[in-house]
Write an enzyme that holds these catalytic residues in place. Structure first.
Site, short mmCIF file in Angstrom:
data_model
loop_
_atom_site.label_atom_id
_atom_site.label_comp_id
_atom_site.label_asym_id
_atom_site.label_seq_id
_atom_site.Cartn_x
_atom_site.Cartn_y
_atom_site.Cartn_z
N HIS A 163 0.83 -1.20 0.00
CA HIS A 163 0.00 0.00 0.00
C HIS A 163 0.87 1.26 0.00
CE1 HIS A 163 -3.41 -2.42 2.06
NE2 HIS A 163 -3.88 -2.03 0.90
N CYS A 250 -2.83 0.21 9.66
CA CYS A 250 -3.83 -0.77 9.20
C CYS A 250 -4.80 -1.18 10.31
CB CYS A 250 -3.15 -2.05 8.73
SG CYS A 250 -1.57 -1.81 7.97
#
Ligand code: CIR
Length: 255
Positions: A163, A250
């Protein structure tokens, strides 16, 4: 980086089947639970309310709640994860956000976008294309957030990096912690930058949460750089999440 709330989800026993780019071993649930508890306690110690959702065994990666939504002052946006095994996690998060927000938007598809690719700074929303987030997903997000008064800038996640935020985080409204491989693209020009120390790329995913920077344990060079810039650091064990390419950001939705 000033938040009153965070949402987390307990790791499920199925975490052993979580997605990973490279297999470096099976995560140990008990150790992950201990790290997760320390993470939540650190968020709470800043005075924030932490909403802990129950484990979802059907979704091995569901502890990584950040990917399911984007929370902005104007409303929450339900994402559309690009990993097929994670698509259903967004629908699981939706009712919890509906209980907290009056305005809810949703990425309808066919594009995909995950929260881990979105960095909200003091001046704009940066979104990195990645293996999970495509141009169509970003275009849908752009339409929603520009209507809410934000500007969105599309950037690129380095090849082989899961990401965009695997490689960067916001330390304050205009200071960013980044790996050199990411900032080399020029995507943070105009921001104050702190780089991760050589060989410590895995330290880039931190979160500034009120008066503390939560960072993964074991990166002394990067910790020293963050502290030298005046930030208060809390180290949280991340060995088990790291096996699944996960880190500090996250594990929560913050608003
Ligand atoms: C995945 O591959 O989707 C998970 N194993 C890790 C997700 C990490 N999320 C994040 O960086 N926002």
């Amino acid at each position: 980086f000033r938040f009153t709330h965070a949402i987390t989800r307990r790791p499920a026993a199925s975490i052993t089947h979580g997605l990973r780019a490279v297999d470096t071993g099976t995560p140990d649930l008990a150790t992950m639970e201990a790290h997760h508890a320390a993470y939540i306690a650190t968020l709470r110690a800043t005075g924030a309310t932490v909403i802990e959702l129950p484990a979802l065994d059907a979704y091995p990666d569901s502890v990584f709640v950040e990917d399911t939504a984007l929370c902005l002052p104007q409303g929450a946006i339900i994402m559309r994860p690009g990993a097929p095994t994670r698509l259903g996690e967004a629908a699981e998060m939706a009712p919890h956000l509906r209980a907290l927000y009056t305005t809810i938007a949703r990425i309808e598809g066919p594009g995909t976008i995950e929260g881990g690719d979105i960095l909200v700074t003091g001046r704009e929303i940066l979104v990195g294309q990645s293996a999970r987030t495509d141009a169509a997903g970003i275009a849908e997000l752009r339409a929603i957030v520009t209507a809410w008064g934000h500007s969105l800038r599309e950037v690129h996640t380095p090849p082989g990096v899961l990401h965009f935020k695997t490689d960067c985080s916001l330390l304050d409204g205009d200071t960013i912690l980044s790996t050199e491989r990411l900032s080399a693209s020029g995507c943070f020009d105009g921001y104050k930058l702190i780089h991760t120390a050589p060989g410590e790329e895995a330290a880039a995913n931190t979160i500034r949460f009120n008066d503390v920077v939560l960072m993964p344990a074991g990166f002394p060079g990067t910790r020293a750089r963050i502290e030298a810039a005046g930030y208060n650091v809390a180290e949280i064990g991340n060995s088990e999440c790291a096996k699944l390419d996960g880190g500090m950001s996250c594990l929560s939705l913050r608003f």
